[in-house]
Design a protein around this motif. Structure first.
Motif, PDB file in Angstrom:
ATOM      1  N   ALA B 280       0.840  -1.208   0.000  1.00 12.81           N
ATOM      2  CA  ALA B 280       0.000   0.000   0.000  1.00 12.81           C
ATOM      3  C   ALA B 280       0.871   1.253   0.000  1.00 12.81           C
ATOM      4  O   ALA B 280       0.579   2.240  -0.665  1.00 12.81           O
ATOM      5  CB  ALA B 280      -0.922   0.005   1.213  1.00 12.81           C
ATOM      6  N   LEU B 281       1.960   1.194   0.752  1.00  9.00           N
ATOM      7  CA  LEU B 281       2.864   2.334   0.821  1.00  9.00           C
ATOM      8  C   LEU B 281       3.636   2.467  -0.481  1.00  9.00           C
ATOM      9  O   LEU B 281       3.871   3.574  -0.967  1.00  9.00           O
ATOM     10  CB  LEU B 281       3.824   2.127   1.992  1.00  9.00           C
ATOM     11  N   ALA B 283       2.579   1.723  -3.352  1.00  9.13           N
ATOM     12  CA  ALA B 283       1.673   2.203  -4.397  1.00  9.13           C
ATOM     13  C   ALA B 283       1.508   3.709  -4.368  1.00  9.13           C
ATOM     14  O   ALA B 283       0.994   4.316  -5.303  1.00  9.13           O
ATOM     15  CB  ALA B 283       0.312   1.526  -4.255  1.00  9.13           C
ATOM     16  N   MET B 284       1.950   4.348  -3.270  1.00  8.37           N
ATOM     17  CA  MET B 284       1.833   5.797  -3.187  1.00  8.37           C
ATOM     18  C   MET B 284       2.984   6.508  -3.873  1.00  8.37           C
ATOM     19  O   MET B 284       2.975   7.720  -4.025  1.00  8.37           O
ATOM     20  CB  MET B 284       1.779   6.226  -1.728  1.00  8.37           C
TER      21      MET B 284
END
Lengths: 339, 339
Positions: B280-281, B283-284
């Motif tokens: 998730a991180l 993907a930022m």
């Protein structure tokens, strides 16, 4: 086994006084208190939580319910949990983290097994089946968040009206007139009817109308890619757009980087304000995102207080607390450009 | 008050059989089980956790200790906590989140008040005073993480050796020879002596040496700014650098964006691999970061199992589990450029 009477004799006080100290039921003079604690230590007397709980019918254990089986707690969630655990501990309570599903089917077992004094709910939905179940079962509870009609409930929540109003004041004060709101996608997910989106959209529409401006509201996938694609859509539909308010922290960095790619770099040619998020996340964007930060510590504290005040009967009225996000101006907002 | 005998009569079984169901001490045929549960429901019989706990001297409550007073749980931390809560619940235990300080001064009270069967520690340091206290006090515990010498302890931790080795295999396989490791800054913070940094650095130095390569190891502030500044430092000292392995998830996006600014864009002119982090991180970041992902769910599950297996005496040997991170190739790694 050492008894309260042994402790009382050793400390030279009555058994009742020892009981006051052990159960925290009455204030005892500091030097007496110290003497009793010392006697307990010397005698190896263990304050047994269970025995005390059975006697008082109170366990001083509260549960934090988060629908973790269906939906992972977001990044801001953890600070709220941490703050709630600390606040509970400060008031002599323990916080159990209870994973439950959104439909509340485990609620009855939780309430009737005798362990919990009360429960705290997070990630509350507008129509929350857990709240319905708790109300039916007559449990004591408080919310971090709010349902659609929370007038009879104890809660601590973000003040979305004030947050959006302050965000709009800031952007409009910078000269922006064409402002879009970008939410996270919610249809078909466990976030459908998620309070923050519903309240923010309502506040945004109202706030824009009150300022004589046309609201533009859309949503996108919570990802870098989602942020990038929504910029293309927005600029195609509204070429004169100069500011974007984002309630979708995972998409905000993508919005910023795509604006630069299409020749509208922040803060010179466009502004991006990420709301209801954390500064740590904003700091990962480049430039660092201007944000409106969730009052995480306060939400955890006030949520716990709303529950414990009910349990201890110390409240004068039903605790209902709203706290706005705080504006932190960084590198993605600036005066509206002349397009 | 309804008793077990009332339930037994209603269900047409012995009191012992009712007890097996209530305490989960013995398997009961499904239809008998259903009949007993129905009888309990009809009679309003409440399985009282406290009474059962007092009788069995077991509460089936375990605490997860995290030094949240000193140091905020990172973003990966929450998934581990969530997974631990679910795993505990699946085995009929409840997980209390106990905020304690790094020096372990609250440990004695936690262990002696009779509420907890055992404790699980997170964010373990190489020399962890909490572990010392727990050992002295004779409490049952398990670690998610490891101390410097964990040979006598029960734990589940990331396998940093295998993680770094697999990361190096991947980068060296792409032709990279000059590879740097960037850690988070740790001196003077509560992360000093933080196990993951120490183990990763050792594995990196060893792995590079084994491949006949010179290790470059540095650290920087966990932020966009920290990531940007370390790129300048690294390229000044090692102009031929082509790959950076990062154990500092908050700095990784800054490393990627600064590399582009100084004319070394990923993945064409340099590679960045962020390890022990979450997708998730990753993907930022833009492009999306290639990562080695923390096995969050497995760590929570194995940590809980390591504790409960001890409590229930069901283990054959001391539970010691190491799990490597999994490689997820995205947009920031590619073949080494010809410089």
């Amino acid at each position: 086994m050492t008894t309260m009477r042994d402790v009382a004799e050793r400390a030279g006080v009555s058994t009742a006084t020892v009981s006051f100290v052990i159960n925290g039921t009455k204030r005892v003079a500091p030097d007496t208190h110290a003497r009793i604690v010392q006697a307990m230590d010397e005698l190896g007397f263990r304050r047994n939580v269970l025995a005390r709980a059975l006697a008082s019918r109170r366990t001083r254990i509260i549960a934090l319910l988060s629908p973790v089986l269906d939906h992972r707690i977001g990044r801001t969630g953890m600070s709220i949990v941490t703050s709630a655990a600390v606040a509970a501990s400060d008031r002599g309570y323990r916080l159990v983290l209870s994973p439950v599903s959104n439909d509340g089917r485990e609620m009855k077992e939780l309430l009737t097994d005798g362990l919990l004094d009360g429960v705290l709910l997070m990630e509350v939905q507008m129509d929350d089946q857990r709240v319905q179940k708790l109300t039916e079962l007559g449990g004591t509870f408080a919310l971090i968040g709010r349902t659609k009609d929370p007038s009879q409930l104890a809660y601590a929540d973000i003040d979305f009206d004030r947050t959006v109003a302050e965000g709009l004041d800031y952007l409009v004060g910078l000269g922006h007139r064409q402002i879009a709101l970008v939410l996270g996608q919610q249809e078909g997910t466990s976030l459908a009817g998620y309070g923050p989106y519903v309240r923010t959209e309502a506040a945004f529409r109202e706030g824009m109308a009150a300022r004589g401006l046309d609201p533009i509201v859309t949503s996108t996938e919570p990802s870098q890619r989602g942020g990038m694609s929504i910029v293309d859509t927005l600029l195609e539909e509204t070429p004169g757009l100069t500011a974007i308010m984002v309630l979708n922290e995972d998409a905000a960095p993508g919005i910023v980087s795509r604006l630069a790619e299409v020749g509208r770099p922040v803060p010179l040619s466009a502004s991006v304000l990420s709301i209801a998020t954390t500064p740590a996340l904003g700091a990962m964007s480049h430039p660092v995102l201007s944000t409106m930060n969730v009052p995480e510590v306060e939400l955890g504290e006030h949520g716990v207080a709303a529950l414990i005040d009910q349990l201890e009967g110390t409240m004068k009225e039903l605790p209902q607390v709203l706290i706005p996000c705080t504006l932190q101006i960084e590198g993605t907002t600036g005066p509206a450009p002349a397009l």
